[in-house]
Design a protein around this motif. Structure first.
Motif, PDB file in Angstrom:
ATOM      1  N   LEU A 175       0.826  -1.211   0.000  1.00 57.42           N
ATOM      2  CA  LEU A 175       0.000   0.000   0.000  1.00 57.42           C
ATOM      3  C   LEU A 175       0.860   1.261   0.000  1.00 57.42           C
TER       4      LEU A 175
ATOM      5  N   ARG B 233     -11.956   7.417  -2.526  1.00 57.85           N
ATOM      6  CA  ARG B 233     -10.776   6.541  -2.528  1.00 57.85           C
ATOM      7  C   ARG B 233      -9.646   7.138  -1.693  1.00 57.85           C
TER       8      ARG B 233
ATOM      9  N   ALA C 169     -10.525  -2.429   2.488  1.00 60.79           N
ATOM     10  CA  ALA C 169     -10.025  -2.801   1.158  1.00 60.79           C
ATOM     11  C   ALA C 169     -11.181  -3.047   0.193  1.00 60.79           C
TER      12      ALA C 169
ATOM     13  N   THR D  87      -7.790   2.317   5.319  1.00 60.04           N
ATOM     14  CA  THR D  87      -7.027   1.066   5.191  1.00 60.04           C
ATOM     15  C   THR D  87      -5.742   1.131   6.005  1.00 60.04           C
TER      16      THR D  87
ATOM     17  N   PHE E 269      -5.071  -3.307  -4.622  1.00 58.13           N
ATOM     18  CA  PHE E 269      -6.009  -3.494  -3.513  1.00 58.13           C
ATOM     19  C   PHE E 269      -6.609  -4.898  -3.489  1.00 58.13           C
TER      20      PHE E 269
ATOM     21  N   ASP F 218      -3.956   0.847  -8.786  1.00 56.03           N
ATOM     22  CA  ASP F 218      -4.937   0.568  -7.735  1.00 56.03           C
ATOM     23  C   ASP F 218      -5.409  -0.880  -7.726  1.00 56.03           C
TER      24      ASP F 218
END
Length: 449
Positions: free
Chosen positions: A266, A340, A328, A347, A407, A404
């Motif tokens: 991440l 987001r 997530a 997250t 994720f 992305d």
């Protein structure tokens, strides 16, 4: 009776407050610098691709390969630190990694990128478990979640402040004929060398070495720090391998491994995800990337204090892991860039905020040289996760064309971690059910006939 009983407690509380105020900032400072120097490569990802031709897959491999050398030397490094002293060893680590972090400015292509990341990992190996081992020397078990939580504010602040600072430094590109990422590596590496030198002269090894503690305060800290959850004195067995054979050590290490797959991936790929939102200016990318740091900081400040109130460690771990799964899944489902951005912080709140609890739970079951070896072993598994995470993120980006998509890696890793929590709970119950002498002998690596 109350006066007699309360005096040692009051003395210990006062000494603990002093240690929190005087020792923890030193540990935070050195961990802040190490985290800054290992993660600033995230800001350079796009520019490294443009300037020296490092692809997304190569970047993911180079980011993660750092954790391989680190992992292989983690246990040996901490055993050396146990013998030569944490102060000397931590200072040596800081100076050597600072020099190698500065050398990252000389990257010319994929192979030099890989080589310098491996050398950086070898230099830094053993730092974090050495910090955790110092916590076992200074703090009683009930105070360790908060102490470790404070130490984890360092990487959170590094993500919050380091990204904007690094983004600003990268705008120095063109000055002196250097690229912006070269300025960033140089100006963030040199302070680590200076920090290591300062630490050598200022970090007390144990409470008895701290001039700012009275003799009684130092004794109070050391007496309570070396007792385990059942009140036994520190184990003296030289068989440090026994710590690595315990199912509870292996299982908390595997859960930590899965957490690091998710969390390291991440924070290494957050700038790329934000860049994908059509934000081009490096400084703004750095500022927005700090959302992960804000979530991480909130987690390590809030969640360890909640952990203090939980009697059942595994229920607590399960709740936090469910929070990570939900965060997530919500990010994958969200379409709005604003949503987001918020979910990046959520997250990080769960993935980072749970970290002090992993260490506090492990410390309850490890003392002495077994703590030095066992904590290093757990961190080794986490470091392997730190390699796997960015590598998987890089592969998913190469396959899908989108940063992305990582994720999905976070979601899969957190679901597997959640599945291991009840297995860990059963291992704790089995260990607790052993007769008292057998449990202590098993922990010490003594096998009766």
């Amino acid at each position: 009776m109350s006066t007699t009983a309360s005096t040692p407690d009051a003395l210990h509380r006062a000494a603990t407050r002093k240690a929190m105020h005087r020792l923890i900032p030193l540990l935070c400072a050195i961990y802040f610098m190490s985290f800054l120097d290992r993660t600033n490569v995230a800001l350079a990802k796009v520019q490294l691709a443009a300037d020296v031709g490092i692809s997304a897959a190569a970047y993911g491999l180079g980011s993660g390969i750092f954790f391989i050398g680190y992992a292989l030397l983690e246990v040996p490094s901490n055993l050396v630190a146990y013998r030569v002293g944490m102060r000397r060893w931590i200072a040596r680590i800081a100076v050597s990694w600072g020099l190698l972090s500065t050398a990252m400015m000389f990257v010319q292509g994929e192979w030099s990128f890989y080589a310098l990341r491996v050398l950086l990992s070898i230099a830094e190996a053993g730092l974090f478990p050495a910090l955790m081992y110092m916590v076992t020397l200074w703090f009683a078990p009930q105070d360790r979640p908060v102490a470790v939580g404070w130490i984890y504010t360092a990487p959170a602040l590094a993500l919050m402040l380091g990204n904007p600072i690094g983004g600003a430094l990268m705008q120095l590109g063109g000055i002196g004929g250097l690229h912006g990422w070269q300025w960033m590596f140089m100006l963030e590496g040199v302070p680590s060398v200076l920090a290591g030198i300062v630490l050598y002269f200022t970090l007390p090894e144990r409470p008895r070495d701290a001039g700012w503690l009275s003799r009684d305060e130092a004794q109070a800290l050391e007496t309570r720090a070396v007792s385990d959850a059942r009140g036994h004195p520190e184990l003296s067995s030289a068989d440090w391998l026994a710590a690595l054979k315990r199912p509870t050590t292996t299982l908390i290490g595997l859960i930590y491994f899965l957490n690091q797959v998710a969390f390291v991936g991440l924070y290494f790929f957050t700038p790329a995800m934000i860049h994908q939102m059509r934000i081009e200016q490096p400084f703004l990318v750095g500022v927005l990337s700090a959302s992960v740091g804000f979530g991480f900081l909130a987690g390590v400040l809030i969640l360890p204090r909640i952990h203090r109130r939980y009697d059942n460690d595994c229920v607590y771990l399960g709740v936090l892991t469910i929070g990570l799964v939900a965060g997530a899944a919500a990010f994958i489902a969200a379409a709005s860039p604003a949503a987001r951005m918020a979910l990046l912080a959520v997250t990080a709140f769960f993935a980072g905020g749970v970290l002090p609890s992993y260490w506090a739970i492990a410390m309850k079951r490890l003392q002495g040289i077994q703590a030095a070896a066992g904590l290093a072993f757990i961190n080794t598994l986490g470091l392997i996760g730190g390699f796997v995470g960015p590598y998987l993120f890089g592969i998913t980006e190469t396959v899908t064309g989108r940063s992305d998509s990582g994720f999905f890696v976070i979601l899969a890793a957190s679901l597997l971690g959640l599945a291991l929590v009840p297995v860990f709970a059963r291992a704790i119950r089995r260990e607790a059910a052993l007769p008292e002498p057998v449990a202590r002998d098993a922990a010490a690596g003594i096998h009766s006939r």
